[in-house]
Design an enzyme around this catalytic site. Structure first.
Site, PDB file in Angstrom:
ATOM      1  N   SER A  85    -115.952  30.616  66.064  1.00  0.00           N
ATOM      2  CA  SER A  85    -117.230  30.446  66.754  1.00  0.00           C
ATOM      3  C   SER A  85    -117.020  29.475  67.902  1.00  0.00           C
ATOM      4  CB  SER A  85    -118.280  29.875  65.780  1.00  0.00           C
ATOM      5  OG  SER A  85    -119.430  29.423  66.465  1.00  0.00           O
ATOM      6  N   TYR A 102    -121.148  24.640  58.682  1.00  0.00           N
ATOM      7  CA  TYR A 102    -120.782  25.868  59.394  1.00  0.00           C
ATOM      8  C   TYR A 102    -119.830  25.536  60.535  1.00  0.00           C
ATOM      9  CZ  TYR A 102    -121.102  30.033  62.301  1.00  0.00           C
ATOM     10  OH  TYR A 102    -120.790  31.139  63.064  1.00  0.00           O
TER      11      TYR A 102
END
Length: 245
Positions: free
Chosen positions: A135, A148
């Protein structure tokens, strides 16, 4: 990575980026197997793509992964690529151990365990690939989703090391680095006007994956604001913009 003729497993293939990648790889002439926790979601994707297959898998459940891998290889002996896409993203307003442990189990331990189970088979293929999904938040974290962001930073680091370990093998390691994309990963993401439309993201990603040789990291233009922030000397300003006090 060869653009067609592969047999590809995509985890988290029932929705979002996973389902869209499954569609794109299928359309490009690859045998695609999608995996996920929700059978109904998998069935809906497969129904639109004759020839695609679906298998259930909870990557958080460590005990089931070896058996899953053995059956997958038996059913699809030509398997030569895996997209480690399954992931969860949950807001943590404060340290929440239950959320943190589930996120680590799904986003980090799941890919590592599945890659470990499949690697001997992939190494026996003439050409194969492991595609990880990190990400932009691996490079500049979002404070609202600390675990996350941390798992995606770990996936980035792990991808670098795995690529180095396998540099003299027939297994490519390709890291896909998404920005914010309009999916249902979190509530409101699909309607977020600041997120990249899913179709645009997939089109740009697939174009990069088709390049020969395939880049080791797939950075679409939108993610470079985050992924290249440190290189530009702008990490602190980008961090403050992403995490205003």
């Amino acid at each position: 990575m060869q653009p067609t003729g592969n047999t590809i497993l995509i985890t988290g293939g029932g929705s979002g980026i996973g389902a869209a990648l499954a569609h794109a790889f299928h359309e490009a002439g690859n045998q695609v197997i999608i995996a996920g926790r929700r059978q109904a979601a998998l069935d809906a994707v497969v129904a639109d793509h004759p020839g695609m297959a679906a298998v259930t898998l909870d990557v958080e459940d460590a005990a089931t992964i070896p058996t899953f891998a053995q059956k997958l290889i038996a059913d699809f002996p030509g398997l030569n690529a895996v997209v480690l896409n399954a992931g969860i993203m949950v807001v943590e307003e404060r340290i929440d151990l239950k959320i943190a442990e589930a996120t680590i189990a799904t986003n980090l331990l799941g890919p590592i365990r599945l890659a470990h189970a499949l690697l001997p088979h992939l190494q026996a293929q003439p050409a194969s690939a492991i595609l990880t999904v990190s990400s932009g938040l691996a490079f500049v974290p979002l404070a609202a989703t600390p675990t996350y962001s941390a798992t995606k930073a770990a996936i980035h680091s792990w991808s670098l090391s795995l690529r180095a370990q396998l540099h003299d093998s027939n297994v490519e390691v390709i890291e896909i680095v998404p920005p914010a994309v309009q999916t249902d990963l979190m509530p409101g993401h699909a309607e977020n006007p600041n997120a990249l439309p899913l179709a645009d993201y997939i089109a740009e990603t697939m174009a990069l994956l088709r390049q020969q040789p395939t880049p080791p990291e797939i950075h679409v233009e939108r993610v470079k604001y985050l992924s290249e922030a440190a290189q530009r000397g702008e990490f602190e300003s980008v961090f403050r913009t992403l995490n205003p006090h």
